[in-house]
Structures are given as structure tokens and as C-alpha cells.
Design a protein around this motif. Structure first.
Motif, mmCIF file in Angstrom:
data_model
loop_
_atom_site.group_PDB
_atom_site.id
_atom_site.type_symbol
_atom_site.label_atom_id
_atom_site.label_comp_id
_atom_site.label_asym_id
_atom_site.label_seq_id
_atom_site.Cartn_x
_atom_site.Cartn_y
_atom_site.Cartn_z
ATOM 1 N N ASN A 1 0.827 -1.214 0.000
ATOM 2 C CA ASN A 1 0.000 0.000 0.000
ATOM 3 C C ASN A 1 0.858 1.259 0.000
ATOM 4 O OD1 ASN A 1 -2.385 -1.438 -0.049
ATOM 5 N ND2 ASN A 1 -2.690 -1.342 2.162
ATOM 6 N N ARG A 2 1.926 1.249 0.787
ATOM 7 C CA ARG A 2 2.820 2.401 0.852
ATOM 8 C C ARG A 2 3.506 2.638 -0.500
ATOM 9 N NH1 ARG A 2 4.365 1.465 5.689
ATOM 10 N NH2 ARG A 2 6.046 0.032 5.205
ATOM 11 N N ALA A 3 3.965 1.558 -1.150
ATOM 12 C CA ALA A 3 4.643 1.675 -2.442
ATOM 13 C C ALA A 3 3.708 2.207 -3.530
ATOM 14 C CB ALA A 3 5.218 0.335 -2.865
ATOM 15 N N LEU A 4 2.437 1.869 -3.427
ATOM 16 C CA LEU A 4 1.467 2.307 -4.433
ATOM 17 C C LEU A 4 0.736 3.587 -4.040
ATOM 18 C CD1 LEU A 4 -0.048 -1.126 -5.466
ATOM 19 C CD2 LEU A 4 1.771 0.171 -6.584
ATOM 20 N N SER A 5 1.047 4.092 -2.858
ATOM 21 C CA SER A 5 0.420 5.327 -2.390
ATOM 22 C C SER A 5 0.689 6.451 -3.391
ATOM 23 C CB SER A 5 0.991 5.699 -1.021
ATOM 24 O OG SER A 5 0.491 6.940 -0.613
ATOM 25 N N GLY A 6 -0.355 7.157 -3.743
ATOM 26 C CA GLY A 6 -0.203 8.254 -4.694
ATOM 27 C C GLY A 6 -0.344 7.831 -6.145
ATOM 28 N N HIS A 7 -0.528 6.549 -6.385
ATOM 29 C CA HIS A 7 -0.801 6.079 -7.746
ATOM 30 C C HIS A 7 -2.310 6.013 -7.898
ATOM 31 C CE1 HIS A 7 3.186 4.925 -9.311
ATOM 32 N NE2 HIS A 7 3.464 4.929 -8.013
ATOM 33 N N VAL A 8 -2.835 6.875 -8.724
ATOM 34 C CA VAL A 8 -4.280 7.003 -8.874
ATOM 35 C C VAL A 8 -4.772 6.052 -9.961
ATOM 36 C CG1 VAL A 8 -6.165 8.574 -9.475
ATOM 37 C CG2 VAL A 8 -4.219 9.394 -8.128
ATOM 38 N N CYS A 9 -5.777 5.261 -9.599
ATOM 39 C CA CYS A 9 -6.467 4.384 -10.548
ATOM 40 C C CYS A 9 -7.926 4.843 -10.564
ATOM 41 C CB CYS A 9 -6.357 2.921 -10.122
ATOM 42 S SG CYS A 9 -7.314 1.810 -11.181
ATOM 43 N N ARG A 10 -8.312 5.520 -11.608
ATOM 44 C CA ARG A 10 -9.679 6.038 -11.673
ATOM 45 C C ARG A 10 -10.726 4.933 -11.750
ATOM 46 N NH1 ARG A 10 -9.930 11.600 -12.378
ATOM 47 N NH2 ARG A 10 -7.909 12.525 -12.860
ATOM 48 N N CYS A 11 -10.305 3.742 -12.161
ATOM 49 C CA CYS A 11 -11.233 2.608 -12.231
ATOM 50 C C CYS A 11 -11.399 1.919 -10.878
ATOM 51 C CB CYS A 11 -10.748 1.593 -13.261
ATOM 52 S SG CYS A 11 -10.543 2.273 -14.918
ATOM 53 N N GLY A 12 -10.542 2.255 -9.907
ATOM 54 C CA GLY A 12 -10.654 1.688 -8.571
ATOM 55 C C GLY A 12 -10.189 0.245 -8.459
ATOM 56 N N MET A 13 -9.195 -0.126 -9.214
ATOM 57 C CA MET A 13 -8.742 -1.518 -9.257
ATOM 58 C C MET A 13 -7.646 -1.826 -8.230
ATOM 59 S SD MET A 13 -10.846 -2.527 -11.451
ATOM 60 C CE MET A 13 -10.315 -4.183 -11.710
ATOM 61 N N TYR A 14 -7.581 -1.078 -7.169
ATOM 62 C CA TYR A 14 -6.503 -1.215 -6.179
ATOM 63 C C TYR A 14 -6.409 -2.628 -5.596
ATOM 64 C CZ TYR A 14 -6.631 3.842 -6.483
ATOM 65 O OH TYR A 14 -6.615 5.126 -6.947
ATOM 66 N N GLN A 15 -7.519 -3.234 -5.275
ATOM 67 C CA GLN A 15 -7.513 -4.578 -4.691
ATOM 68 C C GLN A 15 -6.923 -5.580 -5.682
ATOM 69 O OE1 GLN A 15 -11.233 -5.784 -2.976
ATOM 70 N NE2 GLN A 15 -10.690 -7.942 -2.987
ATOM 71 N N ARG A 16 -7.335 -5.515 -6.916
ATOM 72 C CA ARG A 16 -6.797 -6.429 -7.927
ATOM 73 C C ARG A 16 -5.309 -6.177 -8.171
ATOM 74 N NH1 ARG A 16 -10.977 -7.132 -12.935
ATOM 75 N NH2 ARG A 16 -12.456 -8.476 -11.873
ATOM 76 N N ILE A 17 -4.894 -4.928 -8.121
ATOM 77 C CA ILE A 17 -3.483 -4.602 -8.296
ATOM 78 C C ILE A 17 -2.675 -5.218 -7.156
ATOM 79 C CG2 ILE A 17 -1.804 -2.706 -8.261
ATOM 80 C CD1 ILE A 17 -4.038 -1.041 -9.757
ATOM 81 N N ARG A 18 -3.151 -5.060 -5.925
ATOM 82 C CA ARG A 18 -2.460 -5.683 -4.780
ATOM 83 C C ARG A 18 -2.422 -7.201 -4.930
ATOM 84 N NH1 ARG A 18 -5.211 -1.579 -1.967
ATOM 85 N NH2 ARG A 18 -6.896 -3.008 -1.422
ATOM 86 N N ASN A 19 -3.509 -7.788 -5.398
ATOM 87 C CA ASN A 19 -3.547 -9.234 -5.587
ATOM 88 C C ASN A 19 -2.567 -9.683 -6.674
ATOM 89 O OD1 ASN A 19 -5.417 -9.649 -3.548
ATOM 90 N ND2 ASN A 19 -7.163 -9.555 -4.934
ATOM 91 N N ALA A 20 -2.402 -8.891 -7.715
ATOM 92 C CA ALA A 20 -1.428 -9.218 -8.767
ATOM 93 C C ALA A 20 -0.010 -9.195 -8.209
ATOM 94 C CB ALA A 20 -1.567 -8.236 -9.931
ATOM 95 N N ILE A 21 0.266 -8.249 -7.326
ATOM 96 C CA ILE A 21 1.588 -8.191 -6.690
ATOM 97 C C ILE A 21 1.784 -9.401 -5.791
ATOM 98 C CG2 ILE A 21 3.054 -6.873 -5.101
ATOM 99 C CD1 ILE A 21 1.652 -4.327 -6.261
ATOM 100 N N LYS A 22 0.743 -9.798 -5.091
ATOM 101 C CA LYS A 22 0.828 -10.998 -4.240
ATOM 102 C C LYS A 22 1.155 -12.234 -5.068
ATOM 103 C CE LYS A 22 -2.157 -9.421 -0.521
ATOM 104 N NZ LYS A 22 -3.420 -9.674 0.182
ATOM 105 N N VAL A 23 0.569 -12.359 -6.235
ATOM 106 C CA VAL A 23 0.885 -13.479 -7.134
ATOM 107 C C VAL A 23 2.377 -13.448 -7.475
ATOM 108 C CG1 VAL A 23 0.587 -14.376 -9.486
ATOM 109 C CG2 VAL A 23 -1.418 -13.780 -8.090
ATOM 110 N N ALA A 24 2.898 -12.274 -7.738
ATOM 111 C CA ALA A 24 4.305 -12.123 -8.116
ATOM 112 C C ALA A 24 5.245 -12.594 -7.010
ATOM 113 C CB ALA A 24 4.609 -10.677 -8.464
ATOM 114 N N VAL A 25 4.816 -12.484 -5.744
ATOM 115 C CA VAL A 25 5.674 -12.923 -4.638
ATOM 116 C C VAL A 25 5.313 -14.319 -4.148
ATOM 117 C CG1 VAL A 25 6.156 -10.553 -3.920
ATOM 118 C CG2 VAL A 25 4.284 -11.795 -2.828
ATOM 119 N N GLY A 26 4.424 -14.999 -4.872
ATOM 120 C CA GLY A 26 4.118 -16.383 -4.550
ATOM 121 C C GLY A 26 2.987 -16.595 -3.571
ATOM 122 N N SER A 27 2.239 -15.548 -3.243
ATOM 123 C CA SER A 27 1.113 -15.681 -2.320
ATOM 124 C C SER A 27 -0.132 -16.071 -3.110
ATOM 125 C CB SER A 27 0.871 -14.363 -1.594
ATOM 126 O OG SER A 27 -0.293 -14.444 -0.805
#
Length: 154
Positions: free
Chosen positions: A124-150
Motif C-alpha cells: 500500500n505504501r509503495a502504491l500510495s499516490g498512484h491514482v487508478c480512476r477505475c478503482g482496481m486497487y484490490q486487484r493490483i495488490r492481488n497481482a503483486i501478491k501473485v508475483a511474490v508467490g502468495s
């Protein structure tokens, strides 16, 4: 005349020292993956890496860069962490309009270069200030989790 190292290629450009890096990338170099969002460094759409750190290219004058390495979304071919992030993006499909995604991806890659398994708060801190007008923040966090093996979604 400005000399820059963009995506591991030295280029000499006849531009003003005060020209924002974003305009050099998009208008002079034709690297249009980096997006213009707000023009004042607030939305994150223009994020690139400068010596491995995420920076907002719309408010960074090229004359201040010196010999630091600039990596854009187009320059990620040989980065294994970038591939993991892109695999996460493919799996979780966090894109609707996609305009903010290059900046979000560049921020996520920089985070994973810094920390192999970031916490939700660190993401959340790393993505703070990155605006997604579509509101896809949860999916973006989930994509990052996939990248780290979660495998756990929010």
C-alpha cells in the motif's frame, strides 16, 4: 545537448535542460508506455525508474538526471522481477482502462527489488499516490501478491 542513459542505451538529445523527462521519453524518444496523467507528479502514471528508484517523470527536468540510469516500462525485458509482476497482472487482470498500469507496474517492480516479500502495508505504501480512476486497487495488490508467490486474495 543532454546525454541520457535510457533503457541501457546512451542517447544524446538536443533538448532544453528544463524539459521534463516525460516529454523527452514520449515526444522525443517515442517511448509512449510512460503515461501523462496530471503533469505535477501526483498521480503516478508517469512513473519510471531512476537508478532503480521510482520517480515521477512529468516533474523531473532532464538536466537534473546526469548519468543515472532511466528504465521505462519498455526497458524491462531482462528483469526477472518484472516478469513475475507481469505474470501476476495476467493472472489477476487488474486492468479496466489500463491508463495507470505502467506507473503501477513500475512502482510494484521497484518495491520487489527492494523487498522480496512485502506486507500488505508495504504494498500500500509503495502504491500510495498512484491514482487508478477505475478503482482496481484490490486487484493490483492481488497481482503483486501473485508475483511474490502468495495465493491469498483480499
Amino acid at each position: 545537448m543532454v546525454e541520457l542513459n535510457i533503457n541501457n542505451k546512451i542517447v544524446r538529445l538536443d533538448v532544453s535542460d528544463d524539459m521534463p523527462l516525460l516529454w523527452v521519453l514520449r515526444d522525443v524518444m517515442g517511448l509512449t508506455g510512460t503515461k501523462y496523467g496530471c503533469g505535477i507528479g501526483e498521480c503516478g502514471a508517469c512513473t519510471v525508474h531512476l537508478d532503480g528508484k521510482p520517480v515521477r517523470s512529468c516533474s523531473l527536468p532532464v538536466g537534473s538526471i546526469g548519468n543515472q540510469l532511466i528504465i521505462t516500462i519498455e526497458g524491462l525485458d531482462n528483469d526477472p522481477i518484472a516478469q513475475k509482476i507481469l505474470d501476476g497482472w495476467v493472472e489477476k487482470q487488474p486492468t479496466q482502462c489500463g491508463y495507470c498500469q505502467p506507473g503501477q507496474i513500475m512502482a510494484a517492480i521497484a518495491l520487489l527489488h527492494e523487498k522480496e516479500k512485502p506486507s500488505k502495508e508495504e504494498i500500500n505504501r509503495a502504491l500510495s499516490g498512484h491514482v487508478c480512476r477505475c478503482g482496481m486497487y484490490q486487484r493490483i495488490r492481488n497481482a503483486i501478491k501473485v508475483a511474490v508467490g502468495s495465493t491469498e486474495d483480499e
